[in-house]
Design a protein around this motif. Structure first.
Motif, mmCIF file in Angstrom:
data_model
loop_
_atom_site.group_PDB
_atom_site.id
_atom_site.type_symbol
_atom_site.label_atom_id
_atom_site.label_comp_id
_atom_site.label_asym_id
_atom_site.label_seq_id
_atom_site.Cartn_x
_atom_site.Cartn_y
_atom_site.Cartn_z
ATOM 1 N N ASP A 30 -10.711 -3.170 -16.047
ATOM 2 C CA ASP A 30 -9.310 -3.613 -16.033
ATOM 3 C C ASP A 30 -8.376 -2.486 -15.616
ATOM 4 O OD1 ASP A 30 -9.967 -6.184 -16.787
ATOM 5 O OD2 ASP A 30 -9.619 -5.831 -18.922
ATOM 6 N N ILE A 31 -8.708 -1.271 -15.961
ATOM 7 C CA ILE A 31 -7.878 -0.115 -15.594
ATOM 8 C C ILE A 31 -7.840 0.057 -14.072
ATOM 9 C CG2 ILE A 31 -7.715 2.404 -15.751
ATOM 10 C CD1 ILE A 31 -8.868 2.105 -18.610
ATOM 11 N N ASP A 32 -8.921 -0.324 -13.396
ATOM 12 C CA ASP A 32 -8.962 -0.205 -11.940
ATOM 13 C C ASP A 32 -7.899 -1.079 -11.274
ATOM 14 O OD1 ASP A 32 -11.070 1.616 -12.054
ATOM 15 O OD2 ASP A 32 -12.558 0.008 -12.042
ATOM 16 N N ASN A 33 -7.543 -2.197 -11.904
ATOM 17 C CA ASN A 33 -6.492 -3.053 -11.363
ATOM 18 C C ASN A 33 -5.140 -2.358 -11.358
ATOM 19 O OD1 ASN A 33 -8.004 -5.431 -10.759
ATOM 20 N ND2 ASN A 33 -8.092 -5.874 -12.932
ATOM 21 N N GLU A 34 -4.984 -1.358 -12.210
ATOM 22 C CA GLU A 34 -3.742 -0.585 -12.233
ATOM 23 C C GLU A 34 -3.740 0.471 -11.128
ATOM 24 O OE1 GLU A 34 -3.275 0.970 -16.199
ATOM 25 O OE2 GLU A 34 -3.628 -1.010 -17.080
ATOM 26 N N LYS A 35 -4.922 0.869 -10.671
ATOM 27 C CA LYS A 35 -5.044 1.922 -9.660
ATOM 28 C C LYS A 35 -4.935 1.396 -8.236
ATOM 29 C CE LYS A 35 -8.154 4.637 -12.540
ATOM 30 N NZ LYS A 35 -9.528 5.128 -12.676
ATOM 31 N N LEU A 36 -5.428 0.170 -8.030
ATOM 32 C CA LEU A 36 -5.342 -0.425 -6.695
ATOM 33 C C LEU A 36 -5.328 -1.935 -6.793
ATOM 34 C CD1 LEU A 36 -8.450 -1.457 -5.777
ATOM 35 C CD2 LEU A 36 -8.727 0.953 -5.441
ATOM 36 N N SER A 92 0.803 -1.216 0.000
ATOM 37 C CA SER A 92 0.000 0.000 0.000
ATOM 38 C C SER A 92 0.843 1.277 0.000
ATOM 39 C CB SER A 92 -0.962 0.006 1.180
ATOM 40 O OG SER A 92 -0.289 0.266 2.399
ATOM 41 N N ALA A 93 2.133 1.149 0.193
ATOM 42 C CA ALA A 93 3.019 2.319 0.105
ATOM 43 C C ALA A 93 3.216 2.730 -1.354
ATOM 44 C CB ALA A 93 4.365 2.017 0.754
ATOM 45 N N GLU A 94 3.005 1.782 -2.262
ATOM 46 C CA GLU A 94 3.192 2.067 -3.687
ATOM 47 C C GLU A 94 1.876 2.218 -4.439
ATOM 48 O OE1 GLU A 94 6.111 -0.254 -5.618
ATOM 49 O OE2 GLU A 94 7.355 -0.375 -3.828
ATOM 50 N N LYS A 95 0.857 1.471 -4.001
ATOM 51 C CA LYS A 95 -0.458 1.502 -4.648
ATOM 52 C C LYS A 95 -1.495 1.127 -3.598
ATOM 53 C CE LYS A 95 -1.365 -1.730 -7.841
ATOM 54 N NZ LYS A 95 -1.592 -2.430 -9.127
ATOM 55 N N PRO A 96 -2.607 1.845 -3.536
ATOM 56 C CA PRO A 96 -3.633 1.512 -2.541
ATOM 57 C C PRO A 96 -4.104 0.061 -2.682
ATOM 58 C CG PRO A 96 -4.133 3.609 -3.589
ATOM 59 C CD PRO A 96 -2.998 2.999 -4.351
ATOM 60 N N VAL A 97 -4.526 -0.502 -1.565
ATOM 61 C CA VAL A 97 -5.014 -1.879 -1.511
ATOM 62 C C VAL A 97 -6.457 -1.854 -1.003
ATOM 63 C CG1 VAL A 97 -4.730 -4.139 -0.417
ATOM 64 C CG2 VAL A 97 -2.711 -2.831 -1.110
ATOM 65 N N LEU A 98 -7.307 -2.597 -1.685
ATOM 66 C CA LEU A 98 -8.694 -2.762 -1.285
ATOM 67 C C LEU A 98 -8.844 -4.126 -0.627
ATOM 68 C CD1 LEU A 98 -11.803 -2.119 -1.463
ATOM 69 C CD2 LEU A 98 -11.737 -3.301 -3.666
ATOM 70 N N ILE A 99 -9.476 -4.172 0.539
ATOM 71 C CA ILE A 99 -9.835 -5.439 1.171
ATOM 72 C C ILE A 99 -11.354 -5.502 1.211
ATOM 73 C CG2 ILE A 99 -9.761 -6.859 3.249
ATOM 74 C CD1 ILE A 99 -7.116 -5.485 3.982
ATOM 75 N N PHE A 100 -11.907 -6.547 0.620
ATOM 76 C CA PHE A 100 -13.345 -6.790 0.676
ATOM 77 C C PHE A 100 -13.584 -7.977 1.584
ATOM 78 C CE2 PHE A 100 -17.493 -8.341 -0.357
ATOM 79 C CZ PHE A 100 -18.228 -7.222 -0.707
ATOM 80 N N LYS A 101 -14.263 -7.735 2.706
ATOM 81 C CA LYS A 101 -14.605 -8.799 3.657
ATOM 82 C C LYS A 101 -16.013 -9.275 3.333
ATOM 83 C CE LYS A 101 -13.659 -7.688 7.916
ATOM 84 N NZ LYS A 101 -13.337 -6.956 9.162
ATOM 85 N N HIS A 102 -16.108 -10.529 2.898
ATOM 86 C CA HIS A 102 -17.361 -11.075 2.372
ATOM 87 C C HIS A 102 -17.877 -12.219 3.229
ATOM 88 C CE1 HIS A 102 -20.325 -12.441 -0.490
ATOM 89 N NE2 HIS A 102 -19.699 -13.592 -0.700
ATOM 90 N N SER A 103 -19.174 -12.171 3.507
ATOM 91 C CA SER A 103 -19.847 -13.275 4.184
ATOM 92 C C SER A 103 -20.612 -14.074 3.134
ATOM 93 C CB SER A 103 -20.823 -12.762 5.241
ATOM 94 O OG SER A 103 -21.613 -13.839 5.719
ATOM 95 N N THR A 104 -20.214 -15.309 2.951
ATOM 96 C CA THR A 104 -20.865 -16.160 1.960
ATOM 97 C C THR A 104 -22.279 -16.548 2.377
ATOM 98 O OG1 THR A 104 -19.829 -18.096 2.982
ATOM 99 C CG2 THR A 104 -18.698 -17.106 1.094
#
Length: 111
Positions: free
Chosen positions: A49-55, A19-31
């Motif tokens: 696909d461009i969003d994968n380059e952003k975070l 996350s120091a180089e690119k933001p990280v998203l954590i999705f906590k999911h309940s199945t």
């Protein structure tokens, strides 16, 4: 969406470093939760696909790994909710939201 699976406690330190180089998203999911499934669907439908380059997105199945979900809450100082998204930048949670508050536009506006 190219999810990285969050399955081990050691990955939290990796996420902080990443996350120091690119933001990280954590999705906590309940199945087991229909709201969680709807929130996940709303997010992934707008993802490009461009969003994968952003975070970098991580997916945490909190039913299978509740212990890890609790660790994420402690490490980032964010109360546990389900479903929940956290946006990590420079090792800290800069944004979190849950349930129908999970919004693609809000997330992208924070990076």
């Amino acid at each position: 969406m190219n999810w990285n699976k969050l399955t081990e406690a050691g990955q939290i330190q990796e996420i902080k470093a990443l996350s120091a180089e690119k933001p990280v998203l954590i999705f906590k999911h309940s199945t087991r939760c229909s709201i969680s499934s709807m929130s996940l669907d709303r997010l992934t439908r707008k993802w490009t696909d461009i969003d994968n380059e952003k975070l970098t997105p991580y997916f945490l199945d909190l039913i299978a790994r509740r212990d890890l979900s609790d660790l994420v809450a402690r490490e980032f100082g964010v109360p546990h909710e389900s479903p929940q998204v956290l946006l990590i930048k420079n090792g800290e949670a800069i944004y979190d939201n849950s349930h129908f508050g999970i919004s693609y536009a809000d997330l992208m506006g924070k990076i």
